[in-house]
Design a protein around this motif. Structure first.
Motif, mmCIF file in Angstrom:
data_model
loop_
_atom_site.group_PDB
_atom_site.id
_atom_site.type_symbol
_atom_site.label_atom_id
_atom_site.label_comp_id
_atom_site.label_asym_id
_atom_site.label_seq_id
_atom_site.Cartn_x
_atom_site.Cartn_y
_atom_site.Cartn_z
ATOM 1 N N ILE A 92 1.544 10.284 6.274
ATOM 2 C CA ILE A 92 0.219 9.953 5.748
ATOM 3 C C ILE A 92 0.143 8.435 5.621
ATOM 4 O O ILE A 92 0.896 7.829 4.855
ATOM 5 C CB ILE A 92 -0.043 10.634 4.397
ATOM 6 N N LEU A 133 4.621 -1.573 2.679
ATOM 7 C CA LEU A 133 4.454 -0.152 2.375
ATOM 8 C C LEU A 133 5.302 0.260 1.175
ATOM 9 O O LEU A 133 6.375 -0.283 0.937
ATOM 10 C CB LEU A 133 4.870 0.699 3.581
ATOM 11 N N GLU A 142 0.844 -1.192 0.000
ATOM 12 C CA GLU A 142 0.000 0.000 0.000
ATOM 13 C C GLU A 142 0.879 1.242 0.000
ATOM 14 O O GLU A 142 1.924 1.272 0.655
ATOM 15 C CB GLU A 142 -0.879 0.029 1.252
ATOM 16 N N ASN A 143 0.417 2.280 -0.673
ATOM 17 C CA ASN A 143 1.171 3.529 -0.688
ATOM 18 C C ASN A 143 0.924 4.351 0.566
ATOM 19 O O ASN A 143 -0.180 4.350 1.123
ATOM 20 C CB ASN A 143 0.801 4.359 -1.917
ATOM 21 N N ALA A 144 1.955 5.055 0.993
ATOM 22 C CA ALA A 144 1.886 5.951 2.141
ATOM 23 C C ALA A 144 2.875 7.071 1.874
ATOM 24 O O ALA A 144 3.531 7.086 0.827
ATOM 25 C CB ALA A 144 2.253 5.199 3.420
ATOM 26 N N TYR A 184 -3.649 8.024 2.617
ATOM 27 C CA TYR A 184 -2.995 8.225 1.320
ATOM 28 C C TYR A 184 -3.867 7.726 0.166
ATOM 29 O O TYR A 184 -3.854 8.300 -0.922
ATOM 30 C CB TYR A 184 -1.626 7.555 1.296
#
Lengths: 468, 468
Positions: free
Chosen positions: B37, A132, A62-64, B42
């Protein structure tokens, strides 16, 4: 035709710079080592991002987003990491008009700050794996900058994951290596990278294993295009990333990190570019078909617009060039420089015969084609040329790779390309000797071409080359 | 049900912080004023980006990337600009282990560096308009940071354009204001922003006109959610952005800039959130339908997976929660916090009767629904609730906006909401008086609600409010 670029054979680095300037891909920034990525270059980067992002998400990450500024003290917690990055750091000493109590560094990479938050977020084995990724800019002060290849600021994605076991961490670092990086580079960028293990000397600062994708550039040198690292428990111990196991004990996690950057743009240029400019593989190209009005005439605008619409309806990324107030020859040169895979030239003479001319960038072929057949011809060209660019690059790599048995031969062969040599004939002292002559061990492979677990495996092959 | 968040009516700022923490949207970063974030936050930002990026491209702008580091001297070239930003700058004094000859600032915004390159790239009128946008991080040192609303580093898009005439620049600044910003905020974010002109006092540093989108938050305060600026010829003169006209003369260009940021995430929370958490409008939501297995039982997993697939096939962004090792109640609370527009709860009891339960986040309604009708019910709920959230916010804004005729009344009314008052009753001295009491002029409107060209037009209405 006037010479637009310095020919590659004459001066490869100059050709590279010329191409970037003339195709308007990027400029040097005002602060030494920084770059401005212009719309033509950025559009290619956006396509790389979209393709990479989809692969990373498919692998479950997942993007953060984590902060640009990192307390100096964070970097110092992992000994090899700070040693590796200290010479390259940019340091902020003043903020909001005041001197800061603790200087902060501009992230050169985010293992440390992400480690701090992984420690907060992970409690039990149920929270693992934590997968991440972030898209961000990073800064590494460069003494000898070169656009896209080594810049003081660059754009990249950096993945950071935490796992319950070494095996799971290793499997994930390799999954990204193959399913995201290798797949994107080979099947979209058309660059037949070799995937292998870095030697201890070439490892990322703080890693226990670094895997790499190495591409051969048009001058026979190597470019490291993406790396994936096992970090063991080094960062987990430095930042106390731990979890309560199903059995109730408290264990340190095993972490990985992996990154690809705007450096891929440099690889794309140097792998596929020719003396007329860039050649962008169709799957990557922001503009796949470039419809050009040669000059105005009876029904020309209408025919060109119809072709544009028909191509778009067929799923082709298409642009229309109707700037007939600029000489056609100049526009055609620009289109070559930009590397649009296919041009569709629409002019009064051909149109009178019911034709448009389909020009393929890959081989330069020009085929007058009945207007009704243009969409089919374009689709066929896009498919064939995706493969053709890859196959040309693979053929070139093979032609410039030699198998040798001694270190001396390997160093000599590195002047023109890559040398494959038994790792046992090189070893740690041989590697230092090669380095002293500007040659590096790009990676280690098993005899069957697969990726080894450790440089201590028997019968490994080393690839030696000069590199960017 | 246990209270999860501080109720909004009890302590709105505390509720906001609680929500961000409990919904795992973001954390404070280690360097004061920075933020992390998290994936749940995000993912919403990525959807905002995608929707905004499409609108910006539809308006003809192209993405590019300019350096993070700007020579200090650049900022000093436009007098108002440097005065506006100096107190907020982060300054890099050391790079690569050495003190820098000239300190560089971390961009607080990119007018100056982009101005420098526009000057290089623009030669003739044929090069205009030049329409650029970039997605980037910027740094403005914050003394009183608050996540998403005021952070020392934030993510944004900043557009920068150059035009041949003032009229063309004005038209483009307004096109972005309405077609990109207002349209996104109203029709995707469901926030009924008011669009108007800033007063001279509230203008961007270096602009000749600043347009704004102002949203009303759940406590009656205003949030500036996006601005678009006419920069006149100020930056064109400071950086010599000039072009040869069709008539052969040399003219300075007219430039604009415009930006929206992660601040929109704060606006989303404060506009639509309730005491159970976030409510995300369906068009924006990364997960529109959240299929939950209540507990395992005969055919439950299969039914849930089938519903997930059917919803996906119907074009719904869907996720499946099968974590039955975590209590259903806790998962339901988390789903409320995250604000998924629709939950589809699949459990053995309802399923035995052929039903799943469709729960709408907007109004909390729970409807047992025959499995075969679930997709239709979800699609209907998504459409209705996009409208419902907008309409609730509009109704709230109307209920908290009063029309008054004097400055004193306007300042008093600003305690609870927005005051509309004739600008002639405020003026420059009245604005200063309001500011001294924590109230600002959010924007000026014409009597018919349209956006004025200048604050000198007659019969303008000012909106006064407290603001974030």
């Amino acid at each position: 035709m006037a010479r637009v670029l310095t020919p590659r054979a004459e001066d490869f680095p100059r050709w590279y710079q010329d191409l970037i300037a003339k195709a308007k891909l990027a400029d040097n920034g005002p602060v030494r080592g920084t770059m401005v990525i212009r719309p033509a270059g950025y559009a290619i980067w956006e396509r790389m991002q979209a393709e990479m992002d989809a692969r990373i998400k498919a692998a479950g990450a997942e993007n953060a987003y984590f902060p640009l500024f990192i307390p100096e003290s964070y970097l110092k917690r992992e000994a090899e990491h700070v040693e590796g990055f200290s010479p390259e750091l940019a340091v902020v000493t003043h903020g909001g008009g005041k001197q800061l109590a603790e200087p902060v560094v501009v992230r050169p990479t985010s293992e440390t700050v992400i480690g701090e938050f992984m420690a907060k977020w992970i409690d039990s084995y149920r929270d693992l794996p934590l997968l991440l990724n972030q898209w961000a800019n990073v800064v590494r002060w460069e003494l000898r900058p070169r656009i896209f290849l080594r810049t003081s600021e660059f754009l990249w994605q950096e993945g950071h994951t935490a796992h319950a076991t070494r095996e799971d961490a290793r499997a994930y670092a390799r999954r990204i290596l193959h399913e995201a990086y290798e797949d994107l580079m080979v099947n979209v960028l058309g660059i037949p990278v070799v995937v292998g293990l870095k030697t201890a000397r070439e490892r990322f600062a703080g890693a226990t294993a670094t895997y790499t994708c190495e591409g051969m550039m048009g001058d026979g040198k190597a470019l490291q295009m993406g790396t994936s690292h096992e970090l063991g428990q080094n960062f987990a111990k430095a930042f106390d990333i731990s979890y309560s196991s199903a059995e109730g004990g408290r264990e340190h996690a095993w972490t990985t990190s992996w990154g690809t950057s705007t450096r891929m743009l440099g690889g794309l240029i140097m792998c596929h570019g020719d003396d007329n400019g860039l050649r962008v593989p169709p799957k990557l190209a922001p503009v796949q078909a470039y419809v050009m009005i040669v000059k105005d005439g009876d029904g020309v605008s209408e025919a060109a617009a119809k072709l544009r619409d028909a191509l778009r309806d067929a799923g082709v990324r298409v642009a229309l060039d109707d700037r007939t107030d600029t000489a056609f020859g100049r526009r055609a040169v620009d289109a070559e420089l930009r590397g649009y895979p296919v041009r569709v030239e629409v002019g009064p003479r051909d149109l009178a015969a019911g034709n448009a001319v389909v020009v393929r960038r890959t081989d330069g072929s020009k085929a007058p084609t009945p207007v009704a057949d243009v969409v089919g011809a374009v689709l066929a060209a896009l498919e064939a040329d995706q493969r053709a660019l890859h196959d040309q690059a693979l053929e070139f790599r093979r032609s410039r790779t030699v198998e040798v048995s001694t270190l001396a031969e390997a160093i000599e062969a590195s002047a023109a390309g890559w040398a494959m040599v038994p790792w046992s004939a090189v070893g740690v002292p041989g590697e230092a000797e090669a380095n002293a002559q500007g040659v590096t061990v790009r990676c280690l492979l098993r005899a069957d071409g697969s990726v080894p677990d450790s440089e201590d495996e028997p019968d490994l092959v080393a690839i030696l080359a000069r590199a960017y």
